[in-house]
Design an enzyme around this catalytic site. Structure first.
Site, PDB file in Angstrom:
ATOM      1  N   LYS A 189     -11.990  -9.357 -93.687  1.00 40.22           N
ATOM      2  CA  LYS A 189     -12.704 -10.005 -94.888  1.00 40.22           C
ATOM      3  C   LYS A 189     -13.658  -9.339 -95.765  1.00 40.22           C
ATOM      4  CE  LYS A 189     -12.147 -14.688 -92.725  1.00 40.22           C
ATOM      5  NZ  LYS A 189     -11.307 -15.371 -93.950  1.00 40.22           N
ATOM      6  N   ARG A 191      -3.227 -20.108 -87.750  1.00 36.63           N
ATOM      7  CA  ARG A 191      -2.132 -20.760 -87.404  1.00 36.63           C
ATOM      8  C   ARG A 191      -1.437 -20.058 -86.332  1.00 36.63           C
ATOM      9  NH1 ARG A 191      -0.568 -19.422 -93.565  1.00 36.63           N
ATOM     10  NH2 ARG A 191      -2.664 -19.911 -93.742  1.00 36.63           N
TER      11      ARG A 191
HETATM   12  N1  BES Z   1     -11.227 -19.167 -91.111  1.00 36.00           N
HETATM   13  C1  BES Z   1     -10.325 -18.999 -92.419  1.00 36.00           C
HETATM   14  C2  BES Z   1     -10.364 -20.197 -93.371  1.00 36.00           C
HETATM   15  C3  BES Z   1     -11.603 -20.522 -93.988  1.00 36.00           C
HETATM   16  C4  BES Z   1     -12.210 -19.798 -95.169  1.00 36.00           C
HETATM   17  C5  BES Z   1     -12.425 -21.502 -93.289  1.00 36.00           C
HETATM   18  C6  BES Z   1     -13.241 -20.164 -95.710  1.00 36.00           C
HETATM   19  C7  BES Z   1     -13.721 -21.836 -93.833  1.00 36.00           C
HETATM   20  C8  BES Z   1     -14.206 -21.114 -94.992  1.00 36.00           C
HETATM   21  C9  BES Z   1      -9.044 -18.572 -92.297  1.00 36.00           C
HETATM   22  O1  BES Z   1      -8.675 -17.843 -90.805  1.00 36.00           O
HETATM   23  C10 BES Z   1      -8.421 -17.700 -93.346  1.00 36.00           C
HETATM   24  O2  BES Z   1      -8.937 -16.682 -93.182  1.00 36.00           O
HETATM   25  N2  BES Z   1      -7.385 -18.150 -94.059  1.00 36.00           N
HETATM   26  C11 BES Z   1      -6.810 -17.422 -95.126  1.00 36.00           C
HETATM   27  C12 BES Z   1      -5.443 -17.721 -95.112  1.00 36.00           C
HETATM   28  C13 BES Z   1      -4.716 -16.587 -95.717  1.00 36.00           C
HETATM   29  C14 BES Z   1      -4.691 -15.239 -95.530  1.00 36.00           C
HETATM   30  C15 BES Z   1      -3.150 -16.817 -96.074  1.00 36.00           C
HETATM   31  C16 BES Z   1      -7.546 -17.773 -96.335  1.00 36.00           C
HETATM   32  O3  BES Z   1      -7.659 -18.861 -96.590  1.00 36.00           O
HETATM   33  O4  BES Z   1      -7.597 -16.800 -97.179  1.00 36.00           O
HETATM   34 MN    MN Z   2      -8.950 -15.821 -90.915  1.00 47.95          MN
END
Ligand code: BES
Ligand code: MN
Ligand code: ZN
Length: 492
Positions: free
Chosen positions: A262, A336
Protein backbone atom coordinates in the site's frame (compact mmCIF):
# COMPACT_ATOMS: atom_id res chain seq x y z
CA UNK A 1 -12.32 1.50 32.76
CA UNK A 2 -13.62 1.80 36.30
CA UNK A 3 -16.61 -0.40 36.98
CA UNK A 4 -19.42 2.06 37.05
CA UNK A 5 -22.29 1.95 39.47
CA UNK A 6 -25.54 2.07 37.54
CA UNK A 7 -28.94 2.56 39.05
CA UNK A 8 -32.46 3.39 38.01
CA UNK A 9 -34.69 5.27 40.39
CA UNK A 10 -37.85 7.35 40.61
CA UNK A 11 -36.36 9.51 43.35
CA UNK A 12 -34.07 12.46 42.77
CA UNK A 13 -30.75 11.77 44.52
CA UNK A 14 -29.65 14.18 47.26
CA UNK A 15 -27.89 17.13 45.63
CA UNK A 16 -24.08 17.05 45.65
CA UNK A 17 -21.47 19.22 44.01
CA UNK A 18 -20.07 16.36 41.92
CA UNK A 19 -23.35 15.77 40.06
CA UNK A 20 -24.26 16.54 36.48
CA UNK A 21 -27.93 16.30 35.62
CA UNK A 22 -28.60 15.61 31.96
CA UNK A 23 -31.78 17.27 30.70
CA UNK A 24 -32.93 17.31 27.10
CA UNK A 25 -34.03 20.54 25.46
CA UNK A 26 -36.26 21.13 22.46
CA UNK A 27 -37.60 24.11 20.61
CA UNK A 28 -41.22 24.73 21.57
CA UNK A 29 -42.84 27.63 19.74
CA UNK A 30 -39.33 28.81 18.80
CA UNK A 31 -38.25 28.88 22.45
CA UNK A 32 -35.54 26.54 23.74
CA UNK A 33 -37.35 24.59 26.44
CA UNK A 34 -36.23 21.82 28.80
CA UNK A 35 -38.14 18.57 28.33
CA UNK A 36 -40.19 17.95 31.46
CA UNK A 37 -38.55 15.33 33.64
CA UNK A 38 -38.25 14.68 37.37
CA UNK A 39 -36.22 17.76 38.31
CA UNK A 40 -38.08 20.91 39.20
CA UNK A 41 -36.49 23.46 36.90
CA UNK A 42 -38.41 26.44 38.25
CA UNK A 43 -35.06 28.04 39.07
CA UNK A 44 -34.04 28.31 35.44
CA UNK A 45 -37.46 28.74 33.89
CA UNK A 46 -37.09 32.49 33.85
CA UNK A 47 -33.82 32.39 31.92
CA UNK A 48 -33.51 33.07 28.24
CA UNK A 49 -31.75 29.77 27.52
CA UNK A 50 -30.99 30.54 23.89
CA UNK A 51 -29.04 33.60 24.97
CA UNK A 52 -26.92 31.32 27.18
CA UNK A 53 -26.03 29.18 24.21
CA UNK A 54 -28.52 26.39 24.91
CA UNK A 55 -29.69 24.88 21.67
CA UNK A 56 -31.93 22.15 20.32
CA UNK A 57 -29.08 21.03 18.05
CA UNK A 58 -28.67 17.32 18.69
CA UNK A 59 -26.12 16.56 21.41
CA UNK A 60 -24.95 20.16 21.99
CA UNK A 61 -24.35 20.52 25.73
CA UNK A 62 -24.62 23.70 27.83
CA UNK A 63 -23.82 23.70 31.54
CA UNK A 64 -26.00 25.83 33.84
CA UNK A 65 -25.48 26.10 37.61
CA UNK A 66 -28.22 24.45 39.68
CA UNK A 67 -28.84 24.35 43.46
CA UNK A 68 -26.20 23.10 45.93
CA UNK A 69 -23.44 22.86 43.34
CA UNK A 70 -25.38 20.55 41.03
CA UNK A 71 -24.76 21.32 37.35
CA UNK A 72 -27.63 21.11 34.90
CA UNK A 73 -26.38 19.88 31.56
CA UNK A 74 -28.89 20.92 28.97
CA UNK A 75 -28.46 18.78 25.89
CA UNK A 76 -30.04 19.44 22.52
CA UNK A 77 -32.46 16.61 21.74
CA UNK A 78 -32.94 17.52 18.09
CA UNK A 79 -36.21 18.00 16.25
CA UNK A 80 -37.17 14.31 16.00
CA UNK A 81 -39.06 12.19 18.47
CA UNK A 82 -36.81 10.70 21.15
CA UNK A 83 -36.89 6.96 20.56
CA UNK A 84 -34.61 4.27 21.93
CA UNK A 85 -31.96 4.91 19.26
CA UNK A 86 -31.90 8.69 19.73
CA UNK A 87 -31.76 8.22 23.47
CA UNK A 88 -28.78 5.88 23.13
CA UNK A 89 -26.93 8.49 21.07
CA UNK A 90 -27.95 11.33 23.35
CA UNK A 91 -26.94 9.55 26.55
CA UNK A 92 -23.67 8.56 24.85
CA UNK A 93 -22.88 12.14 23.89
CA UNK A 94 -23.72 13.24 27.45
CA UNK A 95 -21.54 10.70 29.23
CA UNK A 96 -18.71 11.36 26.78
CA UNK A 97 -18.94 15.10 27.39
CA UNK A 98 -19.35 14.91 31.16
CA UNK A 99 -16.47 12.67 32.17
CA UNK A 100 -15.23 15.35 34.58
CA UNK A 101 -18.24 14.64 36.85
CA UNK A 102 -18.28 11.83 39.37
CA UNK A 103 -22.03 11.30 39.16
CA UNK A 104 -24.07 11.69 36.01
CA UNK A 105 -27.83 11.69 36.45
CA UNK A 106 -30.01 11.25 33.38
CA UNK A 107 -33.37 12.97 33.55
CA UNK A 108 -34.39 12.02 30.03
CA UNK A 109 -37.87 10.96 28.90
CA UNK A 110 -38.19 7.15 28.94
CA UNK A 111 -41.43 5.42 28.05
CA UNK A 112 -40.53 1.73 28.04
CA UNK A 113 -37.76 -0.73 28.80
CA UNK A 114 -36.26 -0.20 25.36
CA UNK A 115 -35.79 3.50 26.10
CA UNK A 116 -34.27 2.67 29.48
CA UNK A 117 -31.76 0.23 28.07
CA UNK A 118 -31.00 2.70 25.28
CA UNK A 119 -29.99 5.33 27.83
CA UNK A 120 -27.90 2.91 29.89
CA UNK A 121 -26.15 1.41 26.88
CA UNK A 122 -25.47 4.85 25.47
CA UNK A 123 -24.08 6.07 28.78
CA UNK A 124 -21.70 3.12 29.06
CA UNK A 125 -20.60 3.31 25.43
CA UNK A 126 -20.09 7.06 25.57
CA UNK A 127 -17.91 6.69 28.67
CA UNK A 128 -15.31 4.74 26.68
CA UNK A 129 -11.79 6.14 26.47
CA UNK A 130 -8.67 4.48 25.08
CA UNK A 131 -5.91 5.58 27.41
CA UNK A 132 -3.50 2.60 27.36
CA UNK A 133 -0.76 4.49 25.57
CA UNK A 134 -1.22 8.04 26.81
CA UNK A 135 0.60 8.98 29.96
CA UNK A 136 -0.99 12.41 29.92
CA UNK A 137 -4.54 11.13 29.36
CA UNK A 138 -7.13 12.40 31.80
CA UNK A 139 -9.06 9.34 32.91
CA UNK A 140 -12.82 9.67 33.28
CA UNK A 141 -13.88 10.72 36.77
CA UNK A 142 -17.34 9.26 36.38
CA UNK A 143 -18.10 6.40 38.76
CA UNK A 144 -21.87 6.33 38.72
CA UNK A 145 -24.81 6.73 36.38
CA UNK A 146 -28.31 7.26 37.69
CA UNK A 147 -31.32 7.08 35.43
CA UNK A 148 -34.47 8.76 36.63
CA UNK A 149 -37.41 6.84 35.22
CA UNK A 150 -40.85 5.71 36.18
CA UNK A 151 -40.81 2.74 33.80
CA UNK A 152 -41.65 -0.35 35.89
CA UNK A 153 -38.82 -2.86 36.46
CA UNK A 154 -36.37 -0.48 34.77
CA UNK A 155 -33.42 -1.90 36.69
CA UNK A 156 -33.94 -5.27 34.97
CA UNK A 157 -32.31 -3.86 31.84
CA UNK A 158 -29.05 -2.91 33.55
CA UNK A 159 -27.44 -6.35 33.40
CA UNK A 160 -27.95 -6.83 29.66
CA UNK A 161 -26.89 -3.31 28.80
CA UNK A 162 -23.76 -3.72 30.87
CA UNK A 163 -22.76 -6.97 29.12
CA UNK A 164 -23.36 -5.59 25.65
CA UNK A 165 -21.61 -2.28 26.28
CA UNK A 166 -18.66 -3.99 27.96
CA UNK A 167 -18.18 -6.27 24.97
CA UNK A 168 -18.34 -3.34 22.53
CA UNK A 169 -15.80 -1.49 24.65
CA UNK A 170 -13.50 -4.54 24.81
CA UNK A 171 -13.63 -4.78 21.03
CA UNK A 172 -12.70 -1.10 20.84
CA UNK A 173 -9.68 -1.72 23.07
CA UNK A 174 -8.51 -4.64 20.95
CA UNK A 175 -9.04 -2.80 17.66
CA UNK A 176 -7.32 0.37 18.88
CA UNK A 177 -4.30 -1.56 20.15
CA UNK A 178 -1.41 -1.07 17.72
CA UNK A 179 -0.06 -3.98 15.72
CA UNK A 180 3.25 -4.08 17.58
CA UNK A 181 1.25 -5.16 20.62
CA UNK A 182 -1.51 -7.16 18.99
CA UNK A 183 -0.62 -9.89 16.52
CA UNK A 184 -2.15 -13.25 15.59
CA UNK A 185 -0.51 -15.38 18.28
CA UNK A 186 -1.18 -13.11 21.23
CA UNK A 187 -4.65 -12.21 20.01
CA UNK A 188 -5.46 -15.92 19.76
CA UNK A 189 -4.21 -16.41 23.31
CA UNK A 190 -6.27 -13.48 24.60
CA UNK A 191 -9.39 -14.70 22.80
CA UNK A 192 -8.95 -18.24 24.12
CA UNK A 193 -8.50 -16.99 27.65
CA UNK A 194 -11.65 -14.87 27.54
CA UNK A 195 -13.70 -17.63 25.95
CA UNK A 196 -12.53 -20.28 28.40
CA UNK A 197 -13.35 -18.00 31.31
CA UNK A 198 -16.98 -18.23 30.17
CA UNK A 199 -16.80 -21.99 29.76
CA UNK A 200 -16.71 -21.96 25.95
CA UNK A 201 -14.68 -24.46 23.99
CA UNK A 202 -11.77 -23.12 21.98
CA UNK A 203 -9.51 -24.51 19.27
CA UNK A 204 -6.49 -22.62 17.98
CA UNK A 205 -4.68 -23.72 14.85
CA UNK A 206 -1.10 -22.53 14.40
CA UNK A 207 0.72 -22.03 11.10
CA UNK A 208 1.79 -25.65 10.77
CA UNK A 209 -1.67 -27.01 11.46
CA UNK A 210 -3.18 -24.45 9.08
CA UNK A 211 -0.93 -25.63 6.23
CA UNK A 212 -1.51 -29.27 7.00
CA UNK A 213 -5.27 -28.94 7.25
CA UNK A 214 -5.68 -27.10 3.97
CA UNK A 215 -6.12 -23.50 5.11
CA UNK A 216 -4.08 -22.15 2.20
CA UNK A 217 -5.63 -18.68 2.43
CA UNK A 218 -4.75 -17.92 6.04
CA UNK A 219 -1.37 -19.64 5.68
CA UNK A 220 -0.64 -17.86 2.40
CA UNK A 221 -1.46 -14.39 3.72
CA UNK A 222 0.40 -14.97 6.98
CA UNK A 223 3.62 -16.41 5.65
CA UNK A 224 5.22 -13.07 4.82
CA UNK A 225 5.28 -12.11 8.47
CA UNK A 226 7.62 -13.10 11.29
CA UNK A 227 4.42 -13.32 13.34
CA UNK A 228 2.66 -16.46 12.13
CA UNK A 229 -1.09 -16.72 11.48
CA UNK A 230 -3.74 -18.37 13.61
CA UNK A 231 -7.30 -19.61 13.24
CA UNK A 232 -9.36 -19.43 16.40
CA UNK A 233 -12.62 -21.36 16.64
CA UNK A 234 -14.84 -20.65 19.63
CA UNK A 235 -18.00 -22.65 20.27
CA UNK A 236 -20.96 -21.79 22.43
CA UNK A 237 -23.42 -24.69 22.42
CA UNK A 238 -26.09 -24.23 25.08
CA UNK A 239 -28.37 -27.18 25.81
CA UNK A 240 -31.67 -26.97 24.00
CA UNK A 241 -30.49 -24.56 21.29
CA UNK A 242 -32.45 -25.06 18.09
CA UNK A 243 -30.55 -22.77 15.76
CA UNK A 244 -26.86 -22.46 14.95
CA UNK A 245 -25.20 -19.29 13.67
CA UNK A 246 -21.57 -19.22 12.54
CA UNK A 247 -19.70 -15.91 12.66
CA UNK A 248 -16.52 -15.48 10.64
CA UNK A 249 -14.27 -12.46 11.19
CA UNK A 250 -11.42 -10.97 9.18
CA UNK A 251 -8.50 -10.59 11.56
CA UNK A 252 -5.63 -8.97 9.71
CA UNK A 253 -3.72 -7.51 12.64
CA UNK A 254 -1.90 -5.27 10.18
CA UNK A 255 -2.41 -4.89 6.46
CA UNK A 256 0.60 -3.46 4.63
CA UNK A 257 -0.84 -4.82 1.39
CA UNK A 258 1.95 -7.41 1.26
CA UNK A 259 4.16 -7.34 -1.84
CA UNK A 260 1.39 -5.35 -3.55
CA UNK A 261 2.40 -2.76 -0.97
CA UNK A 262 0.00 0.00 0.00
CA UNK A 263 1.10 3.60 -0.43
CA UNK A 264 2.11 5.23 2.88
CA UNK A 265 -1.10 7.19 3.34
CA UNK A 266 -3.38 4.20 2.78
CA UNK A 267 -1.40 2.05 5.19
CA UNK A 268 -2.11 4.29 8.16
CA UNK A 269 -5.10 2.87 9.99
CA UNK A 270 -4.50 -0.70 8.89
CA UNK A 271 -4.18 -1.84 12.50
CA UNK A 272 -8.00 -1.70 12.34
CA UNK A 273 -8.03 -4.51 9.79
CA UNK A 274 -8.80 -7.07 12.50
CA UNK A 275 -12.07 -5.36 13.46
CA UNK A 276 -14.12 -8.19 11.97
CA UNK A 277 -12.41 -10.74 14.21
CA UNK A 278 -12.85 -8.49 17.25
CA UNK A 279 -16.54 -8.18 16.36
CA UNK A 280 -17.19 -11.92 16.19
CA UNK A 281 -15.12 -12.58 19.32
CA UNK A 282 -16.84 -10.01 21.47
CA UNK A 283 -20.24 -10.93 20.07
CA UNK A 284 -19.95 -14.60 21.03
CA UNK A 285 -18.64 -13.61 24.47
CA UNK A 286 -21.64 -11.33 25.05
CA UNK A 287 -24.11 -13.91 23.71
CA UNK A 288 -22.67 -16.58 26.00
CA UNK A 289 -22.67 -14.29 28.99
CA UNK A 290 -26.29 -13.38 28.34
CA UNK A 291 -27.07 -17.07 27.99
CA UNK A 292 -29.15 -16.91 24.81
CA UNK A 293 -30.36 -20.28 23.64
CA UNK A 294 -28.67 -20.16 20.23
CA UNK A 295 -25.65 -22.20 19.25
CA UNK A 296 -22.90 -19.86 18.07
CA UNK A 297 -19.53 -20.64 16.54
CA UNK A 298 -17.04 -17.83 16.02
CA UNK A 299 -14.08 -18.09 13.66
CA UNK A 300 -11.27 -15.56 13.89
CA UNK A 301 -9.06 -15.63 10.79
CA UNK A 302 -5.87 -14.03 12.08
CA UNK A 303 -2.82 -13.07 10.01
CA UNK A 304 -0.43 -10.18 9.52
CA UNK A 305 -0.10 -9.15 5.87
CA UNK A 306 3.58 -8.25 5.34
CA UNK A 307 5.96 -8.05 2.37
CA UNK A 308 9.09 -10.16 2.72
CA UNK A 309 11.18 -12.90 1.17
CA UNK A 310 8.70 -15.45 2.40
CA UNK A 311 5.55 -13.58 1.38
CA UNK A 312 3.04 -14.80 -1.19
CA UNK A 313 3.84 -13.22 -4.57
CA UNK A 314 1.47 -11.88 -7.19
CA UNK A 315 0.61 -14.80 -9.53
CA UNK A 316 1.17 -17.40 -6.81
CA UNK A 317 -1.60 -19.96 -6.69
CA UNK A 318 -2.93 -21.11 -3.33
CA UNK A 319 -5.59 -23.67 -2.44
CA UNK A 320 -8.26 -22.74 0.07
CA UNK A 321 -10.08 -24.94 2.54
CA UNK A 322 -12.87 -25.97 0.17
CA UNK A 323 -10.35 -27.12 -2.46
CA UNK A 324 -10.73 -24.14 -4.79
CA UNK A 325 -7.48 -22.70 -6.16
CA UNK A 326 -6.89 -18.96 -6.23
CA UNK A 327 -4.35 -17.02 -8.23
CA UNK A 328 -3.27 -14.14 -6.02
CA UNK A 329 -3.13 -11.25 -8.47
CA UNK A 330 -3.09 -8.65 -5.70
CA UNK A 331 -1.68 -9.52 -2.28
CA UNK A 332 -3.60 -6.54 -0.88
CA UNK A 333 -6.89 -8.33 -1.49
CA UNK A 334 -5.96 -10.58 1.44
CA UNK A 335 -9.13 -10.39 3.50
CA UNK A 336 -11.09 -12.54 1.05
CA UNK A 337 -8.33 -15.17 1.17
CA UNK A 338 -8.44 -15.63 4.94
CA UNK A 339 -12.24 -15.40 4.99
CA UNK A 340 -12.55 -17.94 2.18
CA UNK A 341 -10.90 -20.47 4.48
CA UNK A 342 -13.04 -19.39 7.42
CA UNK A 343 -16.30 -19.58 5.48
CA UNK A 344 -15.40 -22.99 4.06
CA UNK A 345 -14.50 -24.36 7.49
CA UNK A 346 -17.61 -22.92 9.11
CA UNK A 347 -19.73 -24.44 6.33
CA UNK A 348 -18.55 -27.95 7.26
CA UNK A 349 -20.77 -27.69 10.35
CA UNK A 350 -23.88 -26.77 8.32
CA UNK A 351 -24.93 -23.76 10.42
CA UNK A 352 -28.46 -22.42 9.87
CA UNK A 353 -26.94 -19.04 9.22
CA UNK A 354 -23.43 -17.96 8.28
CA UNK A 355 -22.34 -14.35 8.74
CA UNK A 356 -18.95 -12.86 7.99
CA UNK A 357 -17.72 -9.48 9.14
CA UNK A 358 -14.76 -7.77 7.52
CA UNK A 359 -13.03 -4.49 6.79
CA UNK A 360 -12.87 -5.88 3.28
CA UNK A 361 -12.72 -3.06 0.75
CA UNK A 362 -11.89 0.62 0.47
CA UNK A 363 -14.71 0.58 -2.08
CA UNK A 364 -17.23 0.07 0.73
CA UNK A 365 -16.20 3.40 2.22
CA UNK A 366 -16.35 5.10 -1.14
CA UNK A 367 -19.86 3.79 -1.71
CA UNK A 368 -21.41 4.07 1.75
CA UNK A 369 -19.31 6.52 3.76
CA UNK A 370 -18.27 6.06 7.34
CA UNK A 371 -21.47 5.04 9.10
CA UNK A 372 -23.11 2.31 7.03
CA UNK A 373 -21.90 -1.25 6.72
CA UNK A 374 -22.43 -2.92 3.34
CA UNK A 375 -24.63 -6.00 3.58
CA UNK A 376 -24.63 -8.67 0.87
CA UNK A 377 -25.67 -12.31 0.67
CA UNK A 378 -28.63 -14.62 0.30
CA UNK A 379 -32.05 -12.99 0.57
CA UNK A 380 -33.15 -14.72 3.78
CA UNK A 381 -29.87 -14.07 5.58
CA UNK A 382 -29.85 -10.45 4.46
CA UNK A 383 -33.32 -9.84 5.84
CA UNK A 384 -32.47 -11.51 9.15
CA UNK A 385 -29.37 -9.35 9.57
CA UNK A 386 -31.28 -6.26 8.46
CA UNK A 387 -33.93 -6.93 11.10
CA UNK A 388 -31.30 -7.48 13.79
CA UNK A 389 -29.48 -4.26 12.88
CA UNK A 390 -32.74 -2.37 13.03
CA UNK A 391 -33.46 -3.83 16.45
CA UNK A 392 -29.98 -2.82 17.62
CA UNK A 393 -30.13 0.64 16.08
CA UNK A 394 -27.12 0.09 13.83
CA UNK A 395 -26.79 1.04 10.17
CA UNK A 396 -26.43 -1.49 7.37
CA UNK A 397 -27.27 -1.11 3.69
CA UNK A 398 -28.21 -3.95 1.39
CA UNK A 399 -25.96 -4.12 -1.69
CA UNK A 400 -26.28 -6.50 -4.66
CA UNK A 401 -24.05 -9.35 -5.82
CA UNK A 402 -24.36 -8.85 -9.60
CA UNK A 403 -23.54 -12.10 -11.44
CA UNK A 404 -21.94 -10.37 -14.42
CA UNK A 405 -19.14 -9.11 -12.17
CA UNK A 406 -18.07 -12.71 -11.55
CA UNK A 407 -16.04 -12.46 -14.75
CA UNK A 408 -13.67 -10.19 -12.84
CA UNK A 409 -12.67 -13.21 -10.77
CA UNK A 410 -11.71 -15.47 -13.71
CA UNK A 411 -8.11 -16.60 -13.70
CA UNK A 412 -6.24 -18.05 -16.69
CA UNK A 413 -4.74 -20.81 -14.62
CA UNK A 414 -6.68 -21.22 -11.35
CA UNK A 415 -10.33 -21.59 -10.33
CA UNK A 416 -10.41 -17.93 -9.31
CA UNK A 417 -8.26 -14.85 -9.05
CA UNK A 418 -8.60 -12.63 -6.00
CA UNK A 419 -8.71 -9.28 -7.80
CA UNK A 420 -9.00 -7.86 -11.29
CA UNK A 421 -5.99 -5.64 -11.83
CA UNK A 422 -6.96 -2.15 -12.93
CA UNK A 423 -10.67 -2.56 -12.22
CA UNK A 424 -12.27 0.09 -10.04
CA UNK A 425 -15.96 -0.67 -10.59
CA UNK A 426 -18.00 -2.39 -7.88
CA UNK A 427 -15.08 -3.30 -5.62
CA UNK A 428 -17.26 -4.07 -2.59
CA UNK A 429 -19.56 -6.27 -4.65
CA UNK A 430 -16.69 -8.21 -6.22
CA UNK A 431 -15.36 -8.86 -2.73
CA UNK A 432 -18.76 -10.29 -1.82
CA UNK A 433 -18.89 -12.41 -4.98
CA UNK A 434 -15.49 -13.87 -4.19
CA UNK A 435 -16.57 -14.85 -0.67
CA UNK A 436 -19.73 -16.49 -1.99
CA UNK A 437 -17.50 -19.06 -3.73
CA UNK A 438 -16.53 -20.37 -0.29
CA UNK A 439 -19.96 -20.71 1.25
CA UNK A 440 -20.80 -24.41 1.38
CA UNK A 441 -24.03 -26.15 0.42
CA UNK A 442 -26.83 -26.89 2.83
CA UNK A 443 -26.75 -30.35 4.35
CA UNK A 444 -27.88 -32.91 1.77
CA UNK A 445 -28.37 -30.28 -0.95
CA UNK A 446 -26.62 -30.44 -4.32
CA UNK A 447 -27.17 -26.80 -5.21
CA UNK A 448 -28.55 -24.68 -2.39
CA UNK A 449 -25.97 -22.69 -0.48
CA UNK A 450 -26.07 -22.16 3.27
CA UNK A 451 -27.87 -18.93 4.21
CA UNK A 452 -25.08 -16.38 4.26
CA UNK A 453 -24.60 -12.69 4.87
CA UNK A 454 -21.44 -10.66 4.33
CA UNK A 455 -20.90 -7.40 6.21
CA UNK A 456 -18.26 -5.05 4.85
CA UNK A 457 -17.42 -2.72 7.75
CA UNK A 458 -14.46 -0.91 6.15
CA UNK A 459 -16.39 2.36 6.61
CA UNK A 460 -17.90 2.22 10.10
CA UNK A 461 -15.30 0.07 11.93
CA UNK A 462 -13.11 3.09 12.52
CA UNK A 463 -14.18 6.69 13.06
CA UNK A 464 -11.36 8.96 11.97
CA UNK A 465 -13.52 12.07 12.26
CA UNK A 466 -14.85 13.62 15.48
CA UNK A 467 -16.66 11.57 18.12
CA UNK A 468 -20.47 11.68 17.92
CA UNK A 469 -23.22 10.19 20.07
CA UNK A 470 -21.83 7.10 21.77
CA UNK A 471 -19.20 6.63 19.04
CA UNK A 472 -15.67 7.68 19.96
CA UNK A 473 -12.85 8.56 17.63
CA UNK A 474 -10.97 5.45 16.49
CA UNK A 475 -12.40 1.96 16.82
CA UNK A 476 -16.19 1.93 17.08
CA UNK A 477 -17.06 -1.69 17.95
CA UNK A 478 -19.84 -1.47 15.38
CA UNK A 479 -22.17 -4.44 14.67
CA UNK A 480 -21.60 -6.34 17.90
CA UNK A 481 -25.00 -5.15 19.06
CA UNK A 482 -26.47 -6.35 15.76
CA UNK A 483 -24.93 -9.82 16.08
CA UNK A 484 -26.10 -10.09 19.69
CA UNK A 485 -29.63 -9.15 18.57
CA UNK A 486 -29.37 -11.68 15.77
CA UNK A 487 -28.52 -14.51 18.17
CA UNK A 488 -31.23 -13.34 20.55
CA UNK A 489 -33.79 -13.42 17.74
CA UNK A 490 -32.70 -16.90 16.66
CA UNK A 491 -33.28 -18.22 20.18
CA UNK A 492 -36.99 -17.49 19.95
N1 BES B 1 -8.06 -3.76 4.48
C1 BES B 1 -8.28 -3.32 3.16
C2 BES B 1 -9.61 -2.58 3.00
C3 BES B 1 -9.73 -1.25 3.69
C4 BES B 1 -9.35 -0.10 3.04
C5 BES B 1 -10.28 -1.17 4.94
C6 BES B 1 -9.48 1.12 3.68
C7 BES B 1 -10.42 0.04 5.58
C8 BES B 1 -10.02 1.18 4.95
C9 BES B 1 -8.29 -4.50 2.21
O1 BES B 1 -7.49 -5.57 2.56
C10 BES B 1 -7.81 -4.03 0.90
O2 BES B 1 -6.68 -3.63 0.82
N2 BES B 1 -8.67 -4.09 -0.12
C11 BES B 1 -8.32 -3.69 -1.43
C12 BES B 1 -8.94 -4.67 -2.38
C13 BES B 1 -8.46 -4.51 -3.81
C14 BES B 1 -6.98 -4.79 -3.91
C15 BES B 1 -9.25 -5.47 -4.69
C16 BES B 1 -8.87 -2.29 -1.64
O3 BES B 1 -9.92 -1.95 -1.14
O4 BES B 1 -8.18 -1.51 -2.30
MN1 MN C 1 -5.48 -5.36 1.91
ZN1 ZN D 1 -7.16 -5.79 4.56
Amino acid sequence: MTILKIQTTTKIPAAKASQAVVIGVKSVAQTVTPIKGSYDLAGISGLNLASLGVSEKFESITRIPGPNGVVYCLIGAGPDELDEDNLRELAGAASRGLSDFEHVIFDLPTEDLGDVSGVIEGALLGAYKFTEYKKSATPSKTTSFTLLTSVPRASATIGNARVVAASVNSARDEINRPANDLYPANYATLAAKKAKALGLSVEVLDEKQLEKQGFGGIAGVGKGSSRPPRLVKISYAPKGAKKHVALVGKGITFDTGGLSLKPANSMVGMKYDMAGAATVLNSILAIAELGFSTRVTAWMCLAENMPSGTATRPNDVIKLKNGKTVEVTNTDAEGRLVLGDGLAAASLEYPDLLVDVATLTGAARVALGNRYAGLMGSADAVSEVEAASFEAGELVWHMPLPVELKDMLKSDIADLQNAKIGNTAGGMLIGGLFLKEFVGLKRGSKSEQISWAHLDIAGPANNDLAAYGHTPKGATGVLIRTLVSLAKGMAQ
